[in-house]
Structure formats: C-alpha cells, structure tokens
Design a protein around this motif. Sequence first.
Motif, PDB file in Angstrom:
ATOM      1  N   THR A 247      38.518   9.121 -47.839  1.00  0.00           N
ATOM      2  CA  THR A 247      37.681   9.836 -46.870  1.00  0.00           C
ATOM      3  C   THR A 247      36.594  10.652 -47.528  1.00  0.00           C
ATOM      4  OG1 THR A 247      39.197  11.726 -46.926  1.00  0.00           O
ATOM      5  CG2 THR A 247      39.633  10.005 -45.284  1.00  0.00           C
ATOM      6  N   CYS A 248      36.417  10.534 -48.849  1.00  0.00           N
ATOM      7  CA  CYS A 248      35.507  11.422 -49.562  1.00  0.00           C
ATOM      8  C   CYS A 248      34.524  10.658 -50.431  1.00  0.00           C
ATOM      9  CB  CYS A 248      36.292  12.410 -50.444  1.00  0.00           C
ATOM     10  SG  CYS A 248      37.309  13.570 -49.508  1.00  0.00           S
ATOM     11  N   LEU A 249      33.387  11.316 -50.654  1.00  0.00           N
ATOM     12  CA  LEU A 249      32.416  10.879 -51.643  1.00  0.00           C
ATOM     13  C   LEU A 249      32.582  11.781 -52.862  1.00  0.00           C
ATOM     14  CD1 LEU A 249      29.883   8.968 -52.052  1.00  0.00           C
ATOM     15  CD2 LEU A 249      28.522  11.008 -51.537  1.00  0.00           C
ATOM     16  N   HIS A 263      32.556  16.796 -57.845  1.00  0.00           N
ATOM     17  CA  HIS A 263      32.066  17.305 -56.571  1.00  0.00           C
ATOM     18  C   HIS A 263      32.625  16.416 -55.458  1.00  0.00           C
ATOM     19  CE1 HIS A 263      29.164  19.986 -58.555  1.00  0.00           C
ATOM     20  NE2 HIS A 263      29.004  18.983 -59.426  1.00  0.00           N
ATOM     21  N   ILE A 264      33.375  17.016 -54.550  1.00  0.00           N
ATOM     22  CA  ILE A 264      34.060  16.283 -53.474  1.00  0.00           C
ATOM     23  C   ILE A 264      33.337  16.564 -52.168  1.00  0.00           C
ATOM     24  CG2 ILE A 264      36.252  15.791 -52.362  1.00  0.00           C
ATOM     25  CD1 ILE A 264      36.223  15.297 -55.376  1.00  0.00           C
ATOM     26  N   LEU A 265      32.930  15.497 -51.475  1.00  0.00           N
ATOM     27  CA  LEU A 265      32.234  15.630 -50.197  1.00  0.00           C
ATOM     28  C   LEU A 265      33.050  14.929 -49.106  1.00  0.00           C
ATOM     29  CD1 LEU A 265      29.567  16.631 -48.844  1.00  0.00           C
ATOM     30  CD2 LEU A 265      28.712  14.295 -49.134  1.00  0.00           C
ATOM     31  N   PRO A 266      33.777  15.683 -48.265  1.00  0.00           N
ATOM     32  CA  PRO A 266      34.523  15.046 -47.167  1.00  0.00           C
ATOM     33  C   PRO A 266      33.554  14.425 -46.159  1.00  0.00           C
ATOM     34  CG  PRO A 266      35.277  17.292 -47.580  1.00  0.00           C
ATOM     35  CD  PRO A 266      33.986  17.138 -48.314  1.00  0.00           C
ATOM     36  N   LEU A 267      33.847  13.196 -45.767  1.00  0.00           N
ATOM     37  CA  LEU A 267      32.916  12.465 -44.902  1.00  0.00           C
ATOM     38  C   LEU A 267      33.381  12.345 -43.456  1.00  0.00           C
ATOM     39  CD1 LEU A 267      31.817   9.526 -47.259  1.00  0.00           C
ATOM     40  CD2 LEU A 267      30.559  11.606 -46.714  1.00  0.00           C
ATOM     41  N   VAL A 268      34.662  12.573 -43.174  1.00  0.00           N
ATOM     42  CA  VAL A 268      35.173  12.393 -41.807  1.00  0.00           C
ATOM     43  C   VAL A 268      34.467  13.367 -40.873  1.00  0.00           C
ATOM     44  CG1 VAL A 268      37.193  12.543 -40.314  1.00  0.00           C
ATOM     45  CG2 VAL A 268      37.396  11.567 -42.607  1.00  0.00           C
ATOM     46  N   LEU A 282      20.483   6.508 -49.352  1.00  0.00           N
ATOM     47  CA  LEU A 282      21.337   7.000 -48.274  1.00  0.00           C
ATOM     48  C   LEU A 282      21.544   8.496 -48.431  1.00  0.00           C
ATOM     49  CD1 LEU A 282      24.133   4.254 -48.040  1.00  0.00           C
ATOM     50  CD2 LEU A 282      22.246   4.633 -46.444  1.00  0.00           C
ATOM     51  N   MET A 283      21.669   9.170 -47.294  1.00  0.00           N
ATOM     52  CA  MET A 283      21.988  10.590 -47.277  1.00  0.00           C
ATOM     53  C   MET A 283      23.407  10.767 -46.733  1.00  0.00           C
ATOM     54  SD  MET A 283      20.198  13.711 -45.154  1.00  0.00           S
ATOM     55  CE  MET A 283      20.941  13.192 -43.612  1.00  0.00           C
ATOM     56  N   PHE A 284      24.289  11.387 -47.513  1.00  0.00           N
ATOM     57  CA  PHE A 284      25.669  11.645 -47.127  1.00  0.00           C
ATOM     58  C   PHE A 284      25.797  13.126 -46.815  1.00  0.00           C
ATOM     59  CE2 PHE A 284      25.696   8.013 -49.936  1.00  0.00           C
ATOM     60  CZ  PHE A 284      26.566   7.125 -49.324  1.00  0.00           C
ATOM     61  N   SER A 285      26.339  13.440 -45.623  1.00  0.00           N
ATOM     62  CA  SER A 285      26.516  14.835 -45.220  1.00  0.00           C
ATOM     63  C   SER A 285      27.925  15.040 -44.713  1.00  0.00           C
ATOM     64  CB  SER A 285      25.510  15.220 -44.121  1.00  0.00           C
ATOM     65  OG  SER A 285      24.186  15.035 -44.567  1.00  0.00           O
ATOM     66  N   SER A 286      28.517  16.162 -45.065  1.00  0.00           N
ATOM     67  CA  SER A 286      29.841  16.517 -44.569  1.00  0.00           C
ATOM     68  C   SER A 286      29.713  17.252 -43.247  1.00  0.00           C
ATOM     69  CB  SER A 286      30.583  17.373 -45.598  1.00  0.00           C
ATOM     70  OG  SER A 286      29.853  18.573 -45.855  1.00  0.00           O
ATOM     71  N   GLY A 288      30.897  20.395 -40.427  1.00  0.00           N
ATOM     72  CA  GLY A 288      31.209  21.816 -40.466  1.00  0.00           C
ATOM     73  C   GLY A 288      29.982  22.678 -40.684  1.00  0.00           C
ATOM     74  N   SER A 289      30.226  23.988 -40.592  1.00  0.00           N
ATOM     75  CA  SER A 289      29.131  24.942 -40.719  1.00  0.00           C
ATOM     76  C   SER A 289      28.595  25.029 -42.142  1.00  0.00           C
ATOM     77  CB  SER A 289      29.601  26.328 -40.253  1.00  0.00           C
ATOM     78  OG  SER A 289      30.735  26.742 -41.029  1.00  0.00           O
ATOM     79  N   GLN A 290      29.424  24.740 -43.132  1.00  0.00           N
ATOM     80  CA  GLN A 290      28.999  24.782 -44.526  1.00  0.00           C
ATOM     81  C   GLN A 290      28.836  23.373 -45.078  1.00  0.00           C
ATOM     82  OE1 GLN A 290      31.819  27.203 -46.616  1.00  0.00           O
ATOM     83  NE2 GLN A 290      31.227  29.087 -45.538  1.00  0.00           N
ATOM     84  N   ALA A 291      28.177  22.552 -44.329  1.00  0.00           N
ATOM     85  CA  ALA A 291      28.010  21.152 -44.707  1.00  0.00           C
ATOM     86  C   ALA A 291      27.160  21.031 -45.955  1.00  0.00           C
ATOM     87  CB  ALA A 291      27.376  20.367 -43.565  1.00  0.00           C
TER      88      ALA A 291
END
Length: 1433
Positions: A247-249, A263-268, A282-286, A288-291
Amino acid sequence: MAMEDEDNSTAVVATNTQQKGGDVGNNGACIDRQPDTVVHQAGLNQTAGRGSRSGPGYHAATGIRVLKQRNMKRNGSRGCVTRKTRFGSRERDWLKGDTQRGCVCLYGGTVDPQPPAAGPQASSTPQTDLQLVLCSTSTTVEELCAQRDGQGLYVQLHGDLVRRLDPCERPLQMLYDYLAALGYAEPVRVQQEAANSDLSCLIRFYSERPVNADQQERTLLKGVFSVRKGKSQLHKWAERQVILCGTCLIVASVKDSLTGKMHILPLVGGKVEEVKRRQHCLMFSSAGSQAQTYFVNFDTLADYQRWHRQASKVVSQTVSLVDLSCYSLEVVPEYLFYCQDITHLNLRHNFMSLQGPGGLLNLPRFSQLKSLNLSHNRLGVFPECVCEILTLTELNLSCNSLHTVPVEIGNLQSLQTLSLDGNHLSSLPEDLDGLSQLNSLGLSFNNFSHIPAVLERLSAVDKLAMAGNRVESLELCTLARMSHLKNIDLRLNRLHWVKSESLEAVSQVTQLDLRDNCLDSLDLSSVCNLETLHCQRNQLGTLTLSGFTLRMLHASSNRLTTVNIYPVPNQLTYMDLSQNLLEYLPDWVCDCRKIEMLDFTHNLLSELPSRLLNSLSLRKLLAGNNYLQRVPDLLDHIPLEALDLQHNKLAELPGTLFYKALNLKYVNVSANALESIPPSSPSEESLSTLQELYLTSNNLNENCGALLVGHQNLRVLHIAYNQLLSFPASKLSKLELLEELNLSGNKLKAIPSTVSSCKRLHTLIAHSNHITVFPEILNLPEIKLVDLSCNELTEIQLPDSLPSTLQELDLTGNNSLMLEHKTLNLFSHITTLKLDQKSTTTAGDSQSASTPWNHGYSEMSGQRNKLCVSVLAVDRFGDGVEACYGIFDGDRNEEVPRLLQCTMGDVLCEELQHSSIDSVYMCNTFLTSHRKLGMTGQKLGASALLCYIHHEPSDPGGYFSLTVANVGTCQAVLCRDGRPVPLSKVYSLENCTEEMERVKLSKAIITEDNKVSGVTCCSRLLGCSYLSPWVLPKPWVHTEPLCTQDEFLILGNRALFERVSYQEAVCTVQAVRDPCAAAKKLCSLAQSYGCKDNIGAAVVSLHISEDSCTCEPPISSTEPRGPPPVAVPVTPGPTDPVPLSSSSGIVSEFNSETTSEVGSEAGSTASDEHPSSGPASRPERRCSLHPATTLCGIMVPGSVGAGTHPGLFQRQPSCATFSSNHSDNGLDSDDEAPLEGVISNGSKLEVEVDIHCCAFQLRSGAPESPKDLDLEKRGSDYPNGKMRRQNSVVVSATNGCLLAVCGREIADLKKSPSTSSLFGKKLSNGSVVAPEDSHNLIEVALEAPKKKSGYFTAPAQQDPEDQLIVPPSLEQEVREQLRGQSPLVSGPPLPSIPPSLRDPVWDHPHPPAFASNLVPGPGPVPILQHEVYDTAL
C-alpha cells in the motif's frame, strides 16, 4: 550418499547443450556419444545401468551418467520430442528393465510460450529449456540437484501454482502417483504416459522457479528513476531507487541503496495523477491533512503505464488491503513490512513457510493487522506465530491439513471470525472459550464425530457450521444448552437419527440444515421457533414440525407419505415436497394464509383440494408428474402467476382458468389428454397477461387456434405433437408479440402466410409435419432459427435478400427438396445450414454396405444461444462392422465438447490396438482424451459418454456387444423388449453416494448447491483438471451383450433426462420410426417440459437378428506377426466399394484449421505414442453383415467409387457440412452446372461423402496379387485379438474435400492462406505452462473465428491449394499426372523388422505409414509415403 542398487541411484539427464561429435537423430536431436560424464561417489560399485560401457573417462563405479541433447523445439512439432530422439538403445533397454524407472521432464525457469521474434533482441530472449531425466521412483530431489548443481526443483499442477519440492520428495514417484490417481492401472502404461510431453499441462517439473512478469508486477515494482519531493520548485530532481509494494510508495534517500533513510508514502485513499508538463511523469500523493507528494519521472512509456496501473489500484482502495493470493509465494516480500498501515492481508493459495526473512514468523511485525487469510497453504500445522498478532479480528486457516489447534489461540481476544474448514480436526482446545467476541466459527469438512462441548461457552457464536463431518446423531438437548446458536448447518454428515430425550423446548434455533444425511424419520416439534428447514435427499418417511414460525420448508427427494405440522403454519411462504410418495395433500396446506410457492411434482397425487387453487396468496403451483384427473374450478379471482400441470391425466382444464387467474404468465399442461383449452375471456375483450403456454403432447386439434387469440401478450407457444391439421391464418396474425413457436409433430401441410405478422418471431420449429411449401418467414426482421426438417418440402422461394439475424436453418429429412445454386448462395451468411446428403447408390451397393444399425441425433442450444453439446456418430467404425457413438456436454463451454467430438473416436481406435479388455481400452481412451485437452482442459471440462458396438474378441463371428463408458451426467439407455435398460452411471454428488464420500475424504469444499468448490456438481469430468483430485476423468465402463430383443439405443445429456424419464424416452422413440425424427422429438419434448439449457439426443436404431450373421469360422494365421509395413500398395477394382472409416455423424461446421489439425493430431500422435503391439487380424467376413473391407483413404466427388454406400447417406441430419465466410465455389455463373456430387452454398459445402473430422482409419481389402497379399499379411497380423491399423496419412477436410498430402507438399501448404497460420503459429497465453505438441492444436481451435451459434467456420475456397475437386471429365488426366509425379513421393515399402529386434514400447522413431489412393478406379495407384505432422494441413 550411499545408494543400494541401480534403481535408486541411476539418473540419466539429457541436457540442452549440443556437443560436437554427437549422433544426430532423425529429428535433429543430438545425443552425445562421448564417454559418459562421471560423478565419483565413495562406496559405489554399481554401473550406471544396463548397456554400460568402459572407455576413457568412464568408471565402473559411476552413479550417474549424462546424455547431452540440444534444445527442444517449442513450436509444437511432435517430431522433435519422439522417443527415438530422446533415448538411445541403452536408455530404452534400461527403461524396459523395470517399470519403476521412467522419465521426468525438467523445464527451465523462463516461461515464454511464444517463439522469440526476429531481430537484434531475439538472441537474448530466453526460451524454456527442457531437460530429460531418466531416473527411478526412489530418486530424490536432493540426488537430482546434486547431479545438476541445482538449487532445487519445482512442481506445477494444471498450469496453476508452482511449489518448491522438499529435498526428500521423489519426482518420478509423484508423477506415477498422479497418473494412478487419474485412473491408469497398468504399470507399463503409467511408464509410457509419464514420458509423454503432453502431460506437462497436467503436471510439470521445473529446474528453477519460473519467472512470471505479470506476477512480479502485481507484487513488487522497483527501479531507479528521477524523483522530486513536494510540489515546490525549490526541490531538485535526483536519481533515487523507488519501490511500489503493498500500500506504500518507498523512496530511498540514497541512489541504488537501501541502507539510508527510507521515505514511506501511504497511498490508500491518496492520489496518483499524470503530470502533463513532463513526459512519463506521475505525481503520488498521500491522504490526510499532512499529505506528502512525490514526483517520479519514468524512462519509458512501458514503465510509466505499469506504475500508473498498479498505483491506481492501490489509491482506489477503501481499506489498507494487500492481496497476494495465488502467487506461489513462500515468503512475504521484505518491502511489504515497510507498509505499517496494512490492516487486511490475503495470502490465500500460496506455499508460505514459517522460516525466512519474510516467513510467517515475521507476520507480528504488522502492528495494525486485523484480517489475515492463510487458507490453502499446505501448512500441516497451526502457525502459532499468528496467535501473537493481538489485533486480529478475522483469521482464515481453511484447507491446511491441520490436525490440532494450539491453546495459544486464546490470546486472540479480539478475534471475531475463525475459519478452520477443510482440515483434519477432531477436537477443539478448551482455551477457545476465552474468545468472548468470536461470533463466527467454521468447522465444516473436518473429522468431528460430535458437536464440540466448548461451543456451549462461546456465547457470541450464533451459527454452527459443521457440514461434511462425521456426526452420526444429534441430541436436541445438546442444542438446547447452546442457547446462543440460531443457525445450524449439519448437511453432508452421517446423521441416522435426531431425537430429544427430554421435553425441553429448543427455542433459539431458527434455521436448520440436515440435507444429504441418512435420516428415515424426523421429529422437530420441540424446535418451536424454527423458520427454515432443509432436509432434502434423506430417506424420510415421516416429518413432524412445529408451525409457529415456519416460513420455508425444503423436503424434496425423500420417501415422505405424511407431513405433520402443528399448529397450522400461517407464516409459511415456500414449500417444496417434490419427488416424494405423497398420495394426498395434508389439510393444513389449504389453511396456510401466506403460502406463495408450492411444489408437489413427482408424487402420487390424484386430486387437488378445491381450497388450494382458490388461495388468495398462492402465486406459483407446481403439480406436474402426478396422477391428477381434474383441476377444481376457480370460484374467484386469484393471484396465481405460474401453473405447471404437465404429465398428468387431465382431459380438460377449468373453463374459467384464464379469466379468473388474470395474473397468469406461465402455464404448462404438456403430456396430458387435453382435447381443448379454455377461452381467454367470456367476451371478445381479453385481459390475459399470459406470456408462455406449453400444450405439447396432447390431443388438441386446429379448433384451439381460435381460443389462443385472446392471449395477445403471448411470447412462447409450444403446441407440438398434437392433432393439428392446420392453424387458422387469421388467428395467427393476431399474436403479434410471439417470439417462439413450436408446431412440430402435427399434421400441418403449410404454415399460414400470416406468420409474417409476428414481427418479433425469432424461433420457428415445425419439424415432423407434412409441410410442402416453405413458409414466408425469411422477411421477419428478428428470425434466428428455422427448423423444417422431416417434412415434404420440394422447393424454396426466397426473397431477394435474407435477414442478417438468421443463424440456423435445418432442412434435413426433406427427401424431395432440390436446391438451386442461386438458393444456396442466398444462404451463404447462415452460420448453421443443415441439408441432406444425396445418395446415388444401387440396390446391390446398398446391400453390400448395410449395417445392422442407423442413427439420428439432434442438438438444441436453449436460451443461452450457445450450443455446448456435441454428438459423435460413426456407423462404420474401424475395420469391420462396428460403430461408435458419443455425446459430450460442456454445460457452459463449447470448446471442450467439440474437441472431444473431433478426437475421441480416433483415440478409441488407437487404444483398441493395445488391449481387447473393455475396461482397459475404454478407460485409457477417456484418460488420453483428458490429456489431449491440454490447456483448454485445465479450467474447462465436459461430461462425456462413449458407446462402442463390436464383436467380442473371443468370438469375432458371434453376436455384438455394446461397451459404454461415461463421466459426468451424460446417459445411455437401451430399449430391450420395450423396457429401458440404463447402461451408464450418473457421476453427480447428489446421485452417487460413494462419489460424495470420496470427494469429502479428499477435503473438497462442497457448497450449499452441492458443487465442488462451487464449480460443478459432477465428481468425474474430462477436463477441469484444476479440480483434481476431487474431480477425476476415470470413467464408468459397462459392457452389455446385444440380442435380438434390443430395439434401439438412446444417448442424452443431463438436460434431456432431467425432463424426460427413461420410460417416456423409450415410448417416444418406439412411436417414431425414423431415428432422426425420434431424436428431434426427444429434444422438443424436453424443451416443452420446461428445459432452458442445451439439449442433445442421439437415437441408434438396432437391427440385430439371429440369422443375420453367416460368418465362417475364424481362420488361424501362421504368418509372422510384427508391426505393419510403412506402405501397402493396393489397387481396388472398378466396382470395389470405397467405404470411409469415419461415417455419418456430425452436423457441426468446423474451421478447416481446427478440423484438420485435430484430425492429424488424433491420428498421428496416438501412433507415435503407442506402437501397435498386439491384436490379431480378424477373419475375413463373408456375409452382408460382415463385408470384406477395402483400403481407402480418399473419396473424390464424381468418381466411380463415390456414393457406393447408401447406408452412410440415409435421410438424417448427419451430413458432413462445412461453413465458411464466402460464396466462391468455383462456379462463376448460374449457367454453369455444379460438379456432380457436390452441393454448395458458398458458406456451406456438402459432398457425397460422409466424413468425420477425425483422422481417417484405413481399411484392409482383399489384395489382388501375391505381393500385395504378402504385404497385407505382414501388415495386418497382430497377436492377441483385434486388429487396428494406424493411419499416418495426413488428411485435411478443407471445404468438404479430402486432401492427401505427401511430405514434399508441406512447404507449399505453408503458403496457403487457410493453412499458413498453423505452421509455427505464435500462441498468446497467460498461463505459466507453455503450449507444446497437441496443446497447439487446442489453442488453434480456440483462436479460430467463431460465430454466434458456436460452430467453427472454415475459410472458403480462396486458393486452389485448398481444394481437390476432380470432375469426372478430368479424372483420367489427373490420374496420369499423379502417375507421373509418383516418383517424387513414392518409394518401396520398408522391409518389416522382426518383432524380436523391436521394442513394442520405446521403439518406433516414426509411426507406420499407409498408402492412400486419391482416385479410386482401375489402374495402378501411386504409393504415398508420408510423415506424421502435428500441425494440420
């Protein structure tokens, strides 16, 4: 490593490295003849095996010797993997020495089913390497790996998961055990089958783990790319290693290294978007408020698309779920542990191990894991490490061969669902009662003999799931103590009684399932709040229930005579009491206020209560197959919507039925004695909503037509097999919404022209009438199927164009019908066109070619518009007076039935050469056909039934015998003295108790609809190999001697005999003389009785008489016996009959590629697999019943020998029909006369030969010269019993013309448009198994273009190379040209090798070839010497 003898020490490996100085075999395989490679092992004094030799570098104490062989070709050519090229004489001698020795094929790890493309990159593209290992059943994986310096071996079953073998496992023994489980019984045959390369689609061994790029993509993506963190332009691009796992990048802080910060970026719940300003970015964004945001720039478009596709799946999830099921994993990917947000982990269908960096011992590292699925992992023991994951709420450990549950399970205080189904548990630990939140516990298909006592303390569990255990008794007081249980599932146990020793009420149970047990009585009156009861398929005679809250009762298939329910069940809405012994309905049934559905079919009812039919709640009443003589009158309007009263003794229906039951939409009153039907309304204005009306098999006349007018919403009308002389034209025009009309079996002379008013009509079936004029239906916009067979049509007048929707037109059985070339051209687009074959035989010819049987058959596609049933019918089978019939039902797939139809006859013919024991050759026929299905048979399957009529080998001049074999639900019934004699066994879980027990013992999960893994109700099928060992291909075999009292044989699939009983089927056929019309009537009756599925029926009329055989006693032969010569020159006389080995049988249209390929496969592969070794030639027959046969390969339309056997061309829909997409038949204009013997419509071509799509078996005739006689004797004398010839002539039935092609013509055929795709065809396949040998023909068949009816379509005559139609005027010229070309293809027959010098099992580099005469007639016939090719011509 010390080894005791050569059997467990010898392993001969044929590697894929070509060495110089090797002897090249016939197909290019190079076997090294240098001194054997020696592996020195201490303490060994044995030789490597038989035929060992001494020489430089060779030691007497060798343990293993190595044979070097170059790469096996992967294009499906069988010539590259024959036994001769695989093994030398020493290896064959070694194999013969002991049946515990054999061959294991090891494949390389790279899976690439397609040949590499040409170009610079082709050389670097790896191919699947093949190593041949000769070893014994005691050779272990450890020994093989030590010889090969390998790391391990892997096994793959049915193209599915790949498992690493343990060092102590023995591959050859595994292979032998697998074949024995399939059904092979003879050790020698098991040894032969193990060496067959076709077996790789069933079981395959790998020398290293196969690489599957798609699997790697879905589990882990990584690479070094340009990365920028954040949306601000202040951040710079840098090369970093990027990983997408779970579930992570994951982005490394240092290039090409994971040693620094990660660096762990949760993607769900996050986003992945395309960056348009940069290419492949590509742009990957997590979320939540602190994305956080990362930009990744990929190097290629392929990488960009791959990452975008996989990341999009992750961000779209609502929970942090990682699905790694069915990936053949042994450990969890290490990078997955960086994803600490994972809450749901699915590891189902893998081979997870405890140890290792990613083993199960590491699962507690997931700190938030709530759901864990470890089912189907072959664990063997309960993994105690999961008891340390205290956050778990759901745990699935089904199907892991667990025997105990540890006490540590009590640590999982949060557990709510625990699935332990499909294991070997017989008890549960007492610590389980600590799971206070557990509300679902699955214990089905284990070994419990009683309900575990710990369940009394699991107060949150509301369902007891214990189906498929060994519970023999049920104490209701035990259930009373478990006050929390509401739903109890005890189906498929061994319950013999359910009793209550006290008067204590069981108030909490609301649903109880007791299906498929052994109960003879059931009293559940103490279960006072019971709402739903399932008790089908027991032996219940009485049933007593409490009616306070009862809502649904399922009690079919018992022996019920009494059903007592007190008080009256006022909440009851559904009740099924079908297939019981009820003589009357209980009084309380009429008092049920909410009853909506009643099913009393197949009982002994003689009357219906008046109050029942006037119920104000009843909507569906099924009362068919009883003894009802009248139906009570309706007193008031009722809400009844469906009424089924078929198979009763009704002479009339209530006069007010249709205008008192205005909601009626379905009425079936077939198989009664009705002479009229009630009117739709008392006045001219009708409010009827009736949509389906079935009136088949009554005594209705044409007056009923006027009474049907009021049903203006009628969509389906079946009024077949009545006494209609006509149908009122004015009345038919008012049924404007009619979609399906069946008028078969009446006395109609015409269909009213007003049928053109029925604009929605898509199906018209009017066979078996006296219709002389083709109806005006071809201008209907939606017409799809027209069946006017077995009528008296003489001509057809057609409009200028036909509707594009027309898919099937059946005109068989119209003896006087003559179709012009123009008419046939108009039919060119029809997918299925069925016409009669025209015979031009004389009385003398007919007498010489008659057989004591003839057949007819019918296939109907049902509602799915996809025909999944195929029929095989060969009236003249093999060498003598024999026949072969079969039926194949694929349920929902059409591929497997057609492939079996094409190959199974030839497989039987081949198996008959090796054994005369009925159980052996029939069983091997089914098992070999199962193997030949290849990749198609991995996931798809079919029921199959095969009938073989023959003389007993011990008495070749005596009476006939009928051998029947079947798997699945196809059935055969013999009519003897007017009574049905069942000959088959229904292999379904519901009908076969021993099969149910076998499947349960193998721990299959049987769903509530009694299907294995929810797939099929059959326990034996051909195909569906992925369900092994639960579903097997081993058939039931039965032989029945035929006598003069035997009238006919009926073959049918499940759908037929579910609706038509054996006795009714026999009576139906007795009333119809023509087998074709009888088969059609059976199918029409089944449809009228409510069948919606595919229906197939075949009727074989038998004419066995005591004085029909005048054979002379068998003549003993003293000629030396051995394999047949390569070529046998035979010169038939001008009047010799030219029979075809495969006779009338198939009305399906086949693609020419599929037809020819399957034919050559069936004929050639069997020949090189099992050389002839046994049956002796039969004595010469001297009666019309046993005529002397003539060697023949080709029948040319218009030649002297054409059409000399009328027995093959009777009025039946069993003509050879081939469809195509064009209409060029070599006739440029209408004024050119068509070729004699050829009827063509461009899309279909019919010729005066009756062919089967299998390879043609050649027949032996009386030789005319001493030389021919000598060759004939040498080629036909086989020891022990029957004689069967192998046919190596490559035959292609292209556009109805038979081609005999010599080896030199193969290159020319590759240029032909219709055949070039079969040579070196690239096959795309997602399976791990690469196609080879006969698998190619399966894939070609699947890739052939299909039309909606499911028939294969063949290309038209686009190229002269595709056809060989010789007009009579050119016969002499063609014969001279062939004579002039004969030196190019002919040669002297090879001398016969004495049997003592040849091995019947491992010899035969090439199968024996026979001659084939192209043009029968006087004069010498060139000898054509052929090779057998796996690809079709």
